[in-house]
Design a protein around this motif. Structure first.
Motif, PDB file in Angstrom:
ATOM      1  N   TRP A 363      20.246 -12.636  13.258  1.00 50.90           N
ATOM      2  CA  TRP A 363      21.457 -12.204  12.556  1.00 50.90           C
ATOM      3  C   TRP A 363      21.359 -12.558  11.069  1.00 50.90           C
ATOM      4  CZ3 TRP A 363      25.130 -14.688   9.641  1.00 50.90           C
ATOM      5  CH2 TRP A 363      26.323 -13.996   9.391  1.00 50.90           C
ATOM      6  N   THR A 367      21.433  -9.742   8.137  1.00 52.93           N
ATOM      7  CA  THR A 367      22.589  -9.673   7.239  1.00 52.93           C
ATOM      8  C   THR A 367      22.289 -10.217   5.845  1.00 52.93           C
ATOM      9  OG1 THR A 367      23.390 -11.806   8.074  1.00 52.93           O
ATOM     10  CG2 THR A 367      24.215  -9.808   9.142  1.00 52.93           C
ATOM     11  N   ASP A 371      20.452  -7.213   4.186  1.00 51.49           N
ATOM     12  CA  ASP A 371      21.758  -6.673   3.810  1.00 51.49           C
ATOM     13  C   ASP A 371      22.186  -5.514   4.716  1.00 51.49           C
ATOM     14  OD1 ASP A 371      24.087  -6.581   2.359  1.00 51.49           O
ATOM     15  OD2 ASP A 371      23.283  -5.181   0.856  1.00 51.49           O
ATOM     16  N   ARG A 373      24.483  -4.564   8.524  1.00 51.01           N
ATOM     17  CA  ARG A 373      25.497  -5.073   9.455  1.00 51.01           C
ATOM     18  C   ARG A 373      24.828  -5.470  10.768  1.00 51.01           C
ATOM     19  NH1 ARG A 373      30.132  -1.382  10.912  1.00 51.01           N
ATOM     20  NH2 ARG A 373      28.458   0.160  11.043  1.00 51.01           N
TER      21      ARG A 373
END
Length: 658
Positions: A363, A367, A371, A373
């Motif tokens: 994750w 993220t 960059d 979702r």
């Protein structure tokens, strides 16, 4: 099986009656009491003779009458010349009539009347022949297909002599060409720091063992391919013979050692289901990939029904020192992430610190590093890593980090990407619905390959030598964006590594410490990790109770819990670890109930492959750590089944130290 005459009166009573009468005559003048006893016994024997004679006369009469009911005299004359062997049986299975062909093929002298048919069809039974539409039987050196018909008074059997065709069929299967692909697993590791002559010696010795086995034992043909791979062409009969010897060539190759005393190992993939040579070669390659995915040093056979049969697999996975593949995987994964609108990360059901830690690491890489979702799909109510989840859940920067499977189904699109960590089996993922809904899947896992693996993955990053999924993710993050992790995320990854290595005791390699060092540089807090392993007092008591109630069977500690309590999975796993500290225990098994399922948590120190043992229950894992879930059973039934598996498979799953 000996023939049993059922129309003959036993001669024993005749002999006894005669002997007793003669003895009575000698005793008449000597001893009146002895004379009375002997003459009485003689009379009883005579009565037995008369009764048995009458019984068998009635039986023979009944049997012959049954034969006349089944076949008339004219039919018996006509069928006497019938080309197929034929026998008429009475109600007790006794032969009452046979034709000439039956007498030629089955009886040496006489018609066979009075014999029990079981003598000619053993080990098959009359009931089996009468209930089946054709039963294979053999007698002497001939083979038949027997057919039966029930009648009011008995039954009729006839036999089709298909010896020639069955031999052709057997020869076809035994001589069918089989292709096997062989890989020299650890050649690179054996010869990494060796001189050119040492490299040549090791390669030559391994190849000599393979050629000797291929030519002398398998009577086949061996061809060297590229990159330490060989192709063997043999036949099915020799594969069967090799199976009975548990592929002893694995042990022969293991006897070849390098300068550092490391043993050479090979893996063999065999394709037995192919109709053509091309198909057989494809199945052999698939079987080899399966063998390598399970840690190597074993044989995988692709069967007719699409399943696999395994032999060997007792060596620990050899650590790959080269990180080139990791760098390539990281670059490819980054491209797929950038082309996706939403990335979902999912571990296995009943997620642990390794699954959640690896998911948190991915994750952060998605993220912060790329960059994009990302969301972690998890069922919090079934997770064993609630402490780790709570550490992130209430922080503003991690809002909506964890979502439920239903929320994932509502948000996913055709451009979404699913990253599965710490499992590769379709049966053990957190949500099979999410797996089916997202077309593009990436797998990152370290468990030994299972047959039920995810087959449609665009990236299948599978390294059975790695200590944990968290170690693999930590390496990937360094190539995706080495500064993506902060202190909390690095701590999450370190907790996963420490869980699966049991605090750097088991399955720990050089790359494990390198990954841990990177996480430490990113601020990983070992004190926080220690807190994640802390238990409640109730869990500690339950664990102690499991250990106290354990029994030792053939060097394996077995503990059972017939009650369900909170954190039972954590207590069972810790109890399995603790049982290994008992002197003389080579492996431990903890059986416990979770809902409607019975689960097994297994551990070993490496000399027993618990993965092989728990595969008998549909489970899997590693050589020294595995688990399984069994539905519709009880702890006592599973315990009995485990003992049966230990009786049958323990020697096969035990590493033989030279």
């Amino acid at each position: 099986m000996n023939k049993r005459r059922i129309w003959a009166t036993s001669p024993v009573y005749y002999v006894m009656a005669a002997v007793m009468f003669i003895m009575a005559c000698f005793s008449y003048t000597q001893n009146k009491i002895l004379f009375a006893v002997e003459i009485t016994v003689s009379g009883l024997c005579l009565a037995a003779v008369i009764m048995t004679d009458l019984h068998y006369r009635v039986h023979v009469y009944t049997a012959l009458r049954a034969a006349r009911k089944v076949l008339s005299a004219d039919e018996q004359r006509n069928l006497g010349q019938f080309a197929l062997p034929l026998a008429v049986l009475g109600s007790a299975g006794d032969i009452v009539w046979t034709n000439e062909r039956f007498q030629d093929l089955f009886t040496e002298n006489g018609e066979g009347c009075g014999d029990n048919i079981a003598a000619y069809i053993y080990p098959k039974t009359l009931r089996q022949i009468l209930s089946e539409n054709g039963t294979s039987v053999s007698y002497g050196d001939r083979e038949f297909t027997a057919y039966g018909l029930r009648t009011e008074s008995g039954s009729v059997l006839y036999f089709v002599d298909d010896t020639y065709y069955k031999r052709i069929q057997r020869d076809y299967h035994e001589k069918r060409t089989i292709i096997a692909v062989i890989s020299f697993d650890n050649r690179e590791e054996l010869t990494r720091d060796a001189s050119g002559s040492e490299d040549s010696r090791i390669t030559s010795e391994v190849e000599s063992v393979l050629r000797s086995w291929a030519i002398d034992t398998m009577e086949g043909f061996l061809r060297r391919m590229t990159n330490g791979r060989y192709m063997l062409i043999t036949d099915d009969q020799h594969i069967e013979e090799a199976k009975t010897k548990r592929f002893a060539v694995l042990d022969s190759v293991r006897a070849v050692k390098g300068e550092n005393n490391m043993s050479a190992t090979i893996s063999i993939g065999i394709g037995r289901a192919g109709v053509t040579a091309t198909e057989s070669e494809l199945h052999a390659r698939q079987a080899l990939e399966m063998a390598l995915g399970r840690g190597g040093d074993q044989v995988a056979i692709y069967q007719q029904d699409g399943t696999y049969e395994f032999f060997g697999g007792l060596s620990k996975g050899v650590e790959k020192r080269d990180k080139v593949r990791t760098r390539v995987i990281a670059a490819t994964l980054s491209d797929h992430i950038k082309s996706s609108d939403h990335i979902f990360i999912m571990g296995h059901t009943n997620s642990d610190l390794d699954a959640v830690g690896a998911a948190v690491g991915m994750w952060a890489a998605v993220t912060k590093g790329l960059d994009r979702r990302a969301s972690i799909v998890i069922d919090k109510g079934r997770s064993m890593a609630t402490t780790l989840i709570n550490a992130f859940e209430h922080q503003p920067e991690y809002e909506n980090m964890f979502i439920t499977p239903q929320e994932a189904l509502d948000r996913c699109t055709q451009r979404s990407l699913l990253i599965v960590v710490d499992t590769h089996s379709t049966s053990f993922v957190e949500s099979q619905e999410v797996l089916k809904a997202i077309p593009r899947v990436v797998v990152i896992d370290h468990h030994r390959m299972m047959v039920t693996h995810i087959e449609n993955a665009i990236i299948f990053y599978h390294e059975p030598y790695a200590s944990s999924a968290s170690e693999m993710v930590a390496e990937l993050v360094q190539y995706i964006n080495s500064s993506a992790l902060n202190k909390k995320e690095a701590t999450a990854l370190l907790s996963g590594i420490m869980l699966d290595t049991k605090n750097f005791v088991l399955k720990t390699g050089v790359r494990t410490f390198e990954a841990s060092a990177y996480l430490k540089r990113r601020g990983a807090d070992t004190v926080e990790v220690k807190k994640m392993f802390a238990n409640s007092l109730d869990t500690y008591k339950e664990r102690s109770q499991l250990v106290a109630g354990a029994e030792v069977y053939k060097g394996c500690a077995i503990a059972c819990s017939n009650w369900e309590f909170p954190n039972v999975r954590i207590a069972a796993a810790q109890a399995a670890d603790e049982l290994l500290s008992i002197q003389g225990v080579r492996a431990s098994f903890v059986i416990f109930r979770v809902g409607n399922e019975i689960a097994i948590s297994a551990r070993s120190l490496g000399d027993v492959n618990v993965q092989i043992l728990l595969e008998e229950f549909g489970g899997g894992g590693h050589l020294n750590m595995a688990g399984a879930q069994i539905k519709n059973s009880t702890t006592n039934d599973v315990r009995k089944a485990l003992i049966r598996v230990l009786d049958e498979k323990l020697s096969e799953a035990t590493k033989k130290n030279n």
